[in-house]
Design an enzyme around this catalytic site. Sequence first.
Site, short mmCIF file in Angstrom:
data_model
loop_
_atom_site.label_atom_id
_atom_site.label_comp_id
_atom_site.label_asym_id
_atom_site.label_seq_id
_atom_site.Cartn_x
_atom_site.Cartn_y
_atom_site.Cartn_z
N ASP A 12 0.88 -1.18 0.00
CA ASP A 12 0.00 0.00 0.00
C ASP A 12 0.91 1.23 0.00
O ASP A 12 2.13 1.10 0.19
CB ASP A 12 -0.89 -0.02 1.26
CG ASP A 12 -1.78 1.21 1.38
OD1 ASP A 12 -2.38 1.62 0.37
OD2 ASP A 12 -1.85 1.80 2.48
N SER A 13 0.31 2.40 -0.15
CA SER A 13 1.10 3.62 -0.06
C SER A 13 1.62 3.84 1.36
O SER A 13 2.49 4.69 1.57
CB SER A 13 0.23 4.81 -0.45
OG SER A 13 -0.86 4.92 0.46
N CYS A 75 -4.42 -1.51 -1.88
CA CYS A 75 -4.63 -0.07 -2.04
C CYS A 75 -5.61 0.13 -3.19
O CYS A 75 -5.36 -0.34 -4.31
CB CYS A 75 -3.28 0.57 -2.36
SG CYS A 75 -3.37 2.31 -2.78
N GLU A 154 -2.14 8.31 8.91
CA GLU A 154 -0.72 7.97 9.11
C GLU A 154 -0.17 8.75 10.32
O GLU A 154 0.51 8.19 11.17
CB GLU A 154 0.12 8.35 7.88
CG GLU A 154 -0.22 7.61 6.61
CD GLU A 154 0.61 6.34 6.38
OE1 GLU A 154 1.74 6.24 6.88
OE2 GLU A 154 0.08 5.45 5.67
N CYS A 193 -10.93 3.32 0.68
CA CYS A 193 -9.47 3.49 0.80
C CYS A 193 -9.07 2.63 1.98
O CYS A 193 -9.75 2.64 3.02
CB CYS A 193 -9.13 4.96 1.07
SG CYS A 193 -7.44 5.25 1.63
N HIS A 195 -6.87 2.87 4.15
CA HIS A 195 -6.54 3.56 5.40
C HIS A 195 -7.78 3.78 6.28
O HIS A 195 -7.68 3.85 7.50
CB HIS A 195 -5.95 4.95 5.10
CG HIS A 195 -4.51 4.95 4.73
ND1 HIS A 195 -4.06 4.49 3.52
CD2 HIS A 195 -3.40 5.37 5.41
CE1 HIS A 195 -2.74 4.63 3.46
NE2 HIS A 195 -2.32 5.16 4.59
N1 DGL Z 1 -4.64 3.34 1.03
C1 DGL Z 1 -4.81 3.86 -0.26
C2 DGL Z 1 -6.10 3.43 -0.93
O1 DGL Z 1 -6.64 2.40 -0.60
C3 DGL Z 1 -4.44 5.26 -0.62
C4 DGL Z 1 -3.98 6.25 0.36
C5 DGL Z 1 -3.14 7.32 -0.30
O2 DGL Z 1 -3.70 8.32 -0.79
O3 DGL Z 1 -1.92 7.12 -0.37
O4 DGL Z 1 -6.57 4.08 -1.83
#
Ligand code: DGL
Length: 274
Positions: A12-13, A75, A154, A193, A195
């Site tokens: 993931d990012s 992600c 984060e 997302c 996160h």
């Molecule tokens: N966790 C990521 C997603 O599912 C993206 C978060 C980011 O913008 O880096 O889209």
Amino acid sequence: MSDRGGHIGVFDSGIGGLSVLKALRAELPHQDFIYIADSGHAPYGERGDAHVLARSHAIAHYLIAQGVKALVVACNTATAAAIESLRAEHPGLPIIGVEPALKPAVALSQTGHIGVMATRGTLASARFRSLLDTQAGLTQVALQACDGLADAIEGSAQTGDFSKTIALCAQYTAAMGLFGSENGQIDTLVLGCTHYPFASSHLRALLGPEVRIVDSGEAVARQTRRLVGSEDAPGASATHAQLRLITTGQPAALQAAAGQWLGLSSSVEKLSIQ
Ligand code: DGL
């Protein structure tokens, strides 16, 4: 196929993909995993497709060089931007992606009105547009791009201060409309997302108990199990499984989030992946 021999690579990012890793470890308790948080090149959601595509390929190359037997793109933004090109470049490798859980949300909604929170990149993608066209039907869908929310999550993981995360959740849910179980209200919220599940207790406090909050972690884990196979009973203890946690950024956020949310004390490796 068996789940023995060979790690599954997950990326993931940042720390968001831990919400998918958690579901994967529950579904495949004896499976070994390598998790990469690309925090040195985050956020993906606001950086455009070319960046996300390049990063997804760089990470996939690194994981394939480690001998992974499958790749989970944990992600939504990277799945939308890169999964087709990853599959074309690595045709022999099972590659599993994650997308907003629109279909289950449409099925669950009683009011016929759902909300989707996701990154700007995910919502603008052709892949998401086609999901919307095929799955929404007569359901009204309020879309909300949540700039800064993944980043705030984060930060919260690292500092323990959730005020920015809570303020952004309040701002974005208010912008979507009224939530509740009455006619015309949004009764189901999709976390598009990876996160955002880590903000679900704050979202729950803002939206009240009757709103359903859905994410994609368990569906991705089931799909991974179908593709790689397993002899495990879901829910068994994962104590013998190996897990490598890698970040391209500062280890503190991943270390803290893995401890808080997955109860893991594994140390985090810092790597530069180009
Ligand atoms: N966790 C990521 C997603 O599912 C993206 C978060 C980011 O913008 O880096 O889209």
